[in-house]
Scaffold this motif. Structure first.
Motif, short mmCIF file in Angstrom:
data_model
loop_
_atom_site.label_atom_id
_atom_site.label_comp_id
_atom_site.label_asym_id
_atom_site.label_seq_id
_atom_site.Cartn_x
_atom_site.Cartn_y
_atom_site.Cartn_z
N PHE A 188 10.04 43.11 33.82
CA PHE A 188 10.63 42.00 33.88
C PHE A 188 12.13 40.98 33.44
N ALA A 189 11.27 40.50 32.23
CA ALA A 189 12.00 39.54 31.47
C ALA A 189 13.68 40.33 30.90
N LYS A 190 13.31 41.90 30.69
CA LYS A 190 14.46 42.48 29.82
C LYS A 190 15.12 42.94 30.98
N GLU A 191 14.71 43.00 32.14
CA GLU A 191 15.46 43.27 32.87
C GLU A 191 16.44 42.34 33.82
N MET A 192 15.81 41.06 33.47
CA MET A 192 16.58 39.80 33.57
C MET A 192 17.59 39.77 32.73
N MET A 193 17.35 39.85 31.62
CA MET A 193 18.24 39.12 30.30
C MET A 193 19.04 40.42 30.68
N GLY A 194 19.09 41.84 31.34
CA GLY A 194 20.11 42.99 31.15
C GLY A 194 21.03 41.90 32.77
N VAL A 195 20.51 41.83 33.62
CA VAL A 195 20.98 41.16 34.83
C VAL A 195 22.06 40.07 34.07
N TRP A 196 21.46 38.79 33.30
CA TRP A 196 21.88 37.72 33.36
C TRP A 196 23.13 38.04 32.11
N LYS A 197 23.17 39.09 31.47
CA LYS A 197 24.13 40.20 30.60
C LYS A 197 24.57 39.91 31.63
N ASP A 198 25.56 40.89 31.69
CA ASP A 198 26.31 41.06 33.33
C ASP A 198 26.30 40.33 33.97
N TYR A 199 26.15 39.17 34.53
CA TYR A 199 26.91 38.50 35.23
C TYR A 199 27.29 37.47 34.49
N ALA A 200 26.84 37.66 33.05
CA ALA A 200 27.99 36.37 32.32
C ALA A 200 29.28 36.98 31.79
N GLU A 201 29.28 38.10 32.13
CA GLU A 201 30.05 39.02 31.08
C GLU A 201 30.96 38.98 32.43
N SER A 202 30.57 39.19 33.59
CA SER A 202 31.59 39.01 34.89
C SER A 202 32.52 37.73 35.13
N VAL A 203 31.29 36.26 34.97
CA VAL A 203 31.81 35.28 35.01
C VAL A 203 33.36 35.43 34.08
N SER A 204 32.91 35.82 32.35
CA SER A 204 33.66 35.12 31.67
C SER A 204 34.80 35.95 31.56
N ASP A 205 34.75 37.94 32.56
CA ASP A 205 36.20 38.49 33.07
C ASP A 205 36.47 37.48 34.04
N ILE A 206 36.10 36.75 34.72
CA ILE A 206 37.30 35.64 35.83
C ILE A 206 37.53 34.85 35.27
N ILE A 207 36.60 33.50 34.90
CA ILE A 207 37.60 32.79 33.74
C ILE A 207 38.60 33.20 32.86
N SER A 208 38.49 34.63 32.44
CA SER A 208 39.93 35.23 31.66
C SER A 208 41.11 35.63 32.73
N LYS A 209 41.05 36.25 33.35
CA LYS A 209 41.50 36.32 34.60
C LYS A 209 42.31 35.05 35.70
N THR A 210 41.66 34.55 35.82
CA THR A 210 42.39 33.03 36.14
C THR A 210 42.80 32.23 35.34
N THR A 211 42.65 32.75 34.33
CA THR A 211 43.17 31.45 32.86
C THR A 211 44.40 32.41 32.39
N ARG A 212 44.86 33.65 32.57
CA ARG A 212 46.15 34.74 32.06
C ARG A 212 47.35 34.59 33.46
N LYS A 213 46.03 33.86 34.70
CA LYS A 213 48.06 33.66 35.52
C LYS A 213 48.56 32.88 35.71
N GLU A 214 47.82 31.82 35.13
CA GLU A 214 48.42 30.23 34.96
C GLU A 214 49.42 30.39 33.68
#
Length: 97
Positions: free
Chosen positions: A71-97
């Motif tokens: 469960f911990a390993k799966e949750m770390m995978g989910v967290w990693k994917d979530y962190a990467e998607s948040v990072s992608d969202i932040i990088s996309k929003t900062t490029r538009k400006e």
């Protein structure tokens, strides 16, 4: 009653009492043997039952730890994917400006 009759009566009474005492001692000996066997049998059954429960408890704990690790390993995978998607969202929003 003659002496011979008195001796025979005493012998019969003594023989009868001796037979009753012998039967009583045999009954007590049998009772002790059976109760001792039962006691040891009960101790062994309880020991085996305790060992079985201990084995089951150890298996349950091992399964719980393995499940928690998975469960911990799966949750770390989910967290990693979530962190990467948040990072992608932040990088996309900062490029538009």
């Amino acid at each position: 009653m003659t002496v011979k009759n008195a001796e025979n009566t005493v012998r019969k009474t003594y023989s009868s009492a001796q037979e009753m005492v012998g039967k009583s001692v045999k009954a007590w000996t049998d009772l002790i043997a059976v109760s001792t066997d039962m006691a040891y049998d009960m101790v062994l059954k309880n020991w085996n039952y305790s060992r079985s429960i201990r084995g089951s408890a150890e298996q349950a704990i091992e399964d719980a730890i393995n499940t928690q690790a998975r469960f911990a390993k799966e949750m770390m995978g989910v967290w990693k994917d979530y962190a990467e998607s948040v990072s992608d969202i932040i990088s996309k929003t900062t490029r538009k400006e």
